[in-house]
Design a protein around this motif. Structure first.
Motif, PDB file in Angstrom:
ATOM      1  N   CYS A  12       0.857  -1.193   0.000  1.00  0.00           N
ATOM      2  CA  CYS A  12       0.000   0.000   0.000  1.00  0.00           C
ATOM      3  C   CYS A  12       0.889   1.238   0.000  1.00  0.00           C
ATOM      4  N   VAL A  65       0.042   4.146   0.590  1.00  0.00           N
ATOM      5  CA  VAL A  65      -0.428   5.100   1.603  1.00  0.00           C
ATOM      6  C   VAL A  65       0.217   4.790   2.954  1.00  0.00           C
ATOM      7  N   CYS A  66       0.163   3.522   3.400  1.00  0.00           N
ATOM      8  CA  CYS A  66       0.615   3.191   4.760  1.00  0.00           C
ATOM      9  C   CYS A  66       1.742   2.162   4.794  1.00  0.00           C
ATOM     10  N   CYS A 114      -6.631  -1.454   0.930  1.00  0.00           N
ATOM     11  CA  CYS A 114      -5.524  -1.866   1.787  1.00  0.00           C
ATOM     12  C   CYS A 114      -6.121  -2.485   3.044  1.00  0.00           C
ATOM     13  N   CYS A 121      -5.040   0.259   6.248  1.00  0.00           N
ATOM     14  CA  CYS A 121      -5.540   1.642   6.352  1.00  0.00           C
ATOM     15  C   CYS A 121      -6.873   1.838   5.628  1.00  0.00           C
TER      16      CYS A 121
HETATM   17 ZN   LIG Z   1      -2.652   1.157   3.605  1.00  0.00          ZN
END
Ligand SMILES: [Zn+2]
Length: 243
Positions: A25, A27-28, A45, A48
């Motif tokens: 992911c 993002v995280c 994900c 998150c």
């Molecule tokens: Zn994530």
């Protein structure tokens, strides 16, 4: 992920479509993805909760802005995995929502109201502007694009997603008649948590969205492909730059 969002996601769950796969992911940083349904919002994900749309947007932001740590950013929503990512990754983050009954530039319950057709920010305030699934709802998108261009600094980037259709030309779903907005096609709506249950779709964008951005004063515009397959649901991301 907020409990209500999780419940809504689970309501969309179809056992035959449920699947897990390795996949980082952006993002995280978590290493597992889940598919709850065969669409861009049904791929998430596992940690998150970021959708395939948000993950695509963040992957392109990371690639476009190596100096993200020094960036002043403006995102056109006030919560969710994208906001959490930008808050941690950028030097400064401004967020907003379009709130009914609140003057642009003023806040309600700590949420700043902005109308992208007439932003209250000073010119050249930001290095990065982002939005996800916003501009297909903006009545005068040319005014919105000009405003984003105005508040970006030289070298700045506007990185955003809209539903992009596989057509050369944008199709306007609404038009003007006797000074009022009227439907040209069967009205279509998307969910919006701040403005009630649904918000009207003004147009279906085609590839000429890039021409619209250049006409609004951006030096260049292109469609970036995210690097990850995400069960085949990675979303193309629009990147427009300011000289
Ligand atoms: Zn994530």
């Amino acid at each position: 992920m907020a409990a209500s969002r999780l419940v809504r996601l689970l309501q969309t769950l179809r056992p035959a479509e449920f699947s897990l796969a390795r996949g980082l992911c952006p993002v995280c940083g978590f290493g597992w993805q889940v598919r709850l349904a065969r669409n861009e919002l049904g791929v998430r994900c596992l940690r998150c909760g970021a959708s395939a749309v948000t993950q695509s947007l963040v992957a392109v932001i990371r690639a476009e802005l190596p100096q993200l740590r020094q960036a002043a950013a403006y995102e056109m929503s006030a919560q969710g995995p994208l906001v959490a990512f930008l808050r941690g990754a950028c030097a400064r983050l401004t967020t907003s929502e379009l709130l009914d009954g609140v003057m642009p530039g003023e806040s309600r319950d700590g949420v700043l109201c902005q109308n992208v057709e007439r932003l209250t920010f000073a010119a050249a305030s930001f290095d990065l502007c982002t939005s996800s699934e916003v501009f297909e709802h903006v009545e005068d998108d040319a005014a919105g694009f000009r405003e984003v261009r105005r508040v970006l600094r030289p070298g700045g980037r506007f990185v955003f997603t809209v539903p992009l259709h596989d057509s050369a030309q944008t199709v306007e779903r609404m038009g003007w008649q006797d000074g009022r907005r009227v439907p040209l096609l069967t009205p279509a709506y998307h969910a919006d948590r701040y403005r009630g249950a649904t918000v009207l779709v003004q147009r279906d964008y085609g590839r000429d969205i890039l021409d619209r951005l250049r006409a609004a004063g951006f030096a260049a515009a292109r469609i970036a492909s995210p690097p990850q397959p995400l069960f085949g649901h990675a979303r193309p991301v629009v990147v427009a730059t300011v000289d």
